[in-house]
Design a protein around this motif. Sequence first.
Motif, PDB file in Angstrom:
ATOM      1  N   THR A 283      37.667  42.575  30.891  1.00  0.00           N
ATOM      2  CA  THR A 283      36.651  41.989  31.771  1.00  0.00           C
ATOM      3  C   THR A 283      35.707  43.084  32.266  1.00  0.00           C
ATOM      4  O   THR A 283      36.056  44.264  32.260  1.00  0.00           O
ATOM      5  CB  THR A 283      37.294  41.304  33.012  1.00  0.00           C
ATOM      6  OG1 THR A 283      38.162  42.244  33.656  1.00  0.00           O
ATOM      7  CG2 THR A 283      38.089  40.075  32.639  1.00  0.00           C
ATOM      8  N   LEU A 284      34.514  42.667  32.702  1.00  0.00           N
ATOM      9  CA  LEU A 284      33.523  43.596  33.256  1.00  0.00           C
ATOM     10  C   LEU A 284      33.359  43.349  34.744  1.00  0.00           C
ATOM     11  O   LEU A 284      33.729  42.291  35.264  1.00  0.00           O
ATOM     12  CB  LEU A 284      32.160  43.389  32.574  1.00  0.00           C
ATOM     13  CG  LEU A 284      32.086  43.547  31.045  1.00  0.00           C
ATOM     14  CD1 LEU A 284      30.638  43.379  30.584  1.00  0.00           C
ATOM     15  CD2 LEU A 284      32.642  44.884  30.596  1.00  0.00           C
ATOM     16  N   THR A 285      32.752  44.320  35.442  1.00  0.00           N
ATOM     17  CA  THR A 285      32.392  44.110  36.850  1.00  0.00           C
ATOM     18  C   THR A 285      31.171  43.194  36.911  1.00  0.00           C
ATOM     19  O   THR A 285      30.442  43.033  35.923  1.00  0.00           O
ATOM     20  CB  THR A 285      32.049  45.432  37.552  1.00  0.00           C
ATOM     21  OG1 THR A 285      30.866  45.986  36.925  1.00  0.00           O
ATOM     22  CG2 THR A 285      33.195  46.442  37.450  1.00  0.00           C
ATOM     23  N   PRO A 310      33.704  37.858  36.015  1.00  0.00           N
ATOM     24  CA  PRO A 310      33.804  39.308  36.244  1.00  0.00           C
ATOM     25  C   PRO A 310      34.933  39.659  37.199  1.00  0.00           C
ATOM     26  O   PRO A 310      35.336  38.856  38.036  1.00  0.00           O
ATOM     27  CB  PRO A 310      32.437  39.668  36.840  1.00  0.00           C
ATOM     28  CG  PRO A 310      31.865  38.392  37.338  1.00  0.00           C
ATOM     29  CD  PRO A 310      32.457  37.290  36.533  1.00  0.00           C
ATOM     30  N   SER A 311      35.464  40.875  37.034  1.00  0.00           N
ATOM     31  CA  SER A 311      36.510  41.380  37.922  1.00  0.00           C
ATOM     32  C   SER A 311      36.121  42.779  38.371  1.00  0.00           C
ATOM     33  O   SER A 311      35.911  43.660  37.536  1.00  0.00           O
ATOM     34  CB  SER A 311      37.861  41.427  37.199  1.00  0.00           C
ATOM     35  OG  SER A 311      38.777  42.214  37.927  1.00  0.00           O
ATOM     36  N   ASP A 312      35.998  42.981  39.672  1.00  0.00           N
ATOM     37  CA  ASP A 312      35.652  44.311  40.179  1.00  0.00           C
ATOM     38  C   ASP A 312      36.903  45.156  40.416  1.00  0.00           C
ATOM     39  O   ASP A 312      36.829  46.290  40.862  1.00  0.00           O
ATOM     40  CB  ASP A 312      34.825  44.188  41.469  1.00  0.00           C
ATOM     41  CG  ASP A 312      33.477  43.542  41.190  1.00  0.00           C
ATOM     42  OD1 ASP A 312      32.971  43.719  40.065  1.00  0.00           O
ATOM     43  OD2 ASP A 312      32.946  42.836  42.059  1.00  0.00           O
ATOM     44  N   ALA A 313      38.078  44.599  40.052  1.00  0.00           N
ATOM     45  CA  ALA A 313      39.337  45.326  40.295  1.00  0.00           C
ATOM     46  C   ALA A 313      39.816  46.088  39.078  1.00  0.00           C
ATOM     47  O   ALA A 313      40.108  47.270  39.140  1.00  0.00           O
ATOM     48  CB  ALA A 313      40.410  44.334  40.750  1.00  0.00           C
ATOM     49  N   PRO A 415      31.399  53.309  29.401  1.00  0.00           N
ATOM     50  CA  PRO A 415      31.595  51.961  29.957  1.00  0.00           C
ATOM     51  C   PRO A 415      32.907  51.878  30.726  1.00  0.00           C
ATOM     52  O   PRO A 415      33.896  52.495  30.352  1.00  0.00           O
ATOM     53  CB  PRO A 415      31.636  51.068  28.714  1.00  0.00           C
ATOM     54  CG  PRO A 415      30.952  51.845  27.644  1.00  0.00           C
ATOM     55  CD  PRO A 415      31.228  53.291  27.946  1.00  0.00           C
ATOM     56  N   GLY A 416      32.902  51.116  31.789  1.00  0.00           N
ATOM     57  CA  GLY A 416      34.109  50.977  32.606  1.00  0.00           C
ATOM     58  C   GLY A 416      34.206  52.017  33.700  1.00  0.00           C
ATOM     59  O   GLY A 416      34.921  51.828  34.678  1.00  0.00           O
TER      60      GLY A 416
END
Length: 476
Positions: A283-285, A310-313, A415-416
Motif C-alpha cells: 500500500t501507499l501513503t 492508502p495506509s500512512d502506517a 519509494p516508501g
Amino acid sequence: MTIPEKIEKPHVAFLPSPGMGHITPLFEFAKRLVIHHGFHVSFFVITTAASAAQNELFRPENLPADFTAVEIPPVENISSLLTDDMKVVTQLGIMVRESLKHLPSLLMKNRPKALIIDLFCTDAFEICEKLSIPVYSFFTASTILMAFSLYLPTLDSEVEGEFVDLPETIQTPGCSPIYPHDILDQVKDRKNEEYNWYLLNVSRLPLAVGIFVNSWDDLEPISLKALRENLFFQNIPLPPVYTIGPLIKQDEVVTEKDAKILAWLDDQPPDSVLFVVFGSGGTLTSEQLTELAWGLEMSQQRFILVARKPSDASASAAFFNVGSDENDPLQYLPEGFVRRTEGRGLVVPSWAPQTLILNHRSTGAFLSHCGWNSTLESVTNGIPIIAWPLYAEQRMNATFLAEEAGVALKFSKNPGEELVDRNEIEKNVRIVMEGEKGKDMRRRAKELKESAKIALNSGGSSYESLCSVVEFWKSQ
C-alpha cells in the motif's frame, strides 16, 4: 485372468508459511508434480489469519485430482501472542511455531516421502528428523537474496553495529555487491525481534536435503554460479541447489469484474497500457497515492491502476488480508481523476487478475513493487518494469532488475521512504512507454521470456533439474 496391481503414486507434502507471496510458488510447484509427474501431494495449509485470497485458492473445485489440501487447525487465542507493533516476519514466526504443534500427528497420518517447506517453516526440520522424513526447502525469493541470507550468519558474527550504516557495499562471496541501503528490511535493525527470527530461519537452510529456487540460469547467472562453485558456500556445506523456475501463477479464475478489465484491454493498441499494482500486500501513503495519480494523468499514457486504500502506517499493510479489501477509490484518489482519465485509464479497486493482464498483448509495461513472484510474472511475459520497491527485499530486486537484468527503470528517490513527485513519475512512465530506453528494456524482457520457455521445456535446465529430484523420489 490376473488383475493388474494398482500402482501407488509417489507422495510428497508441502508446507508454506502464511501470505500469498509464499503460498503461490509452493502451490504451483505442487500442481506441477501432480499434473506433469504423476505425484500425489498433501498440501498443509496454515489457517491462522488466512486471507480471503487464500481461502479462495484452496476451494476443492480449484484443486486438481491427487492434490489434497490438509488444513492445520487455527491457533487458539493467537491475538494474545501478537502485538500491534510486531513486524511481519515476527508475526509469521509465531504463527508458524504455534501452528506446527499439529504437524507431527498430520505427518504420521499422511507419511510423505519428503516435505517441501519455505523459508519461514524451518521448525519442521526438528519435527521431521524425529520422523525420518527428508526436508527440502523452496527458497521462493531471488538467489541473490538466498546467497546474501546464507552469508548473514557470517556478517552477524563479524560486523558490529548496523549493516545499513556500513560505508561500503556488502560483498556476498562470488556475487554482485549490494548497496547497504538496498538490504532487506528484516536485517536493517538488528535490535528488532524480526532480525532474530530471520537469522534463525536462514541459519537452518543448510539442514535441507536440497534447496529449490524459483529462478533459471539466464536470469541470475552470477549468484547461481556463486552458490554452486564458490568455496564459501561449498564450505557451509550447502546442499544441492535445484533451479526449477520460473514457476508463476497459472489458471487464474476469471470473475465478472476481471472479464470487464480484459474486455477493456482488448480495445487498446498493442504494448500501450501501463499496469500499476503493488503486489498482494503493498500500500501507499495518501500523499504518495495522490502524486502517483497525477503522474499517471500527466503522462497521457493508457493505464490500469489497482487502487488500495492508502495506509500512512505500513507499506505492507495488506499482507495478511489479501483479496478482502473492498473499497471505493473515489474516496481517496484526487478529485476528478477517474472522470478526467476515463477511456485512457481504468481504476480497479483492490485486486486484478495480474497474470492475465501481464500476458495480454495490450500491456506494455508494469509499475511494480518488484516482489519476486511479480518480477517472474513480468519477465516471463516479456514486460519491462518501472520499479517501485516498498518493503522486504524489493529494493535488492529492483537494483538487480535495473543494473544486471536490464529490464527495469528505478526512480532517483526511494519509494516508501521519500515522496516520489508527479513530475518524476510522469518522466519515468514516458521513458518506458515511449522512449528508446523503454524499447531496449522491452527487447531484453522478451529475450528472457524466450529463455524462460526453453528452461521449462523438456531438455531445458529447470525441467531437467526438477526431473532429477522427481526420479530420485520415485526410486525411494
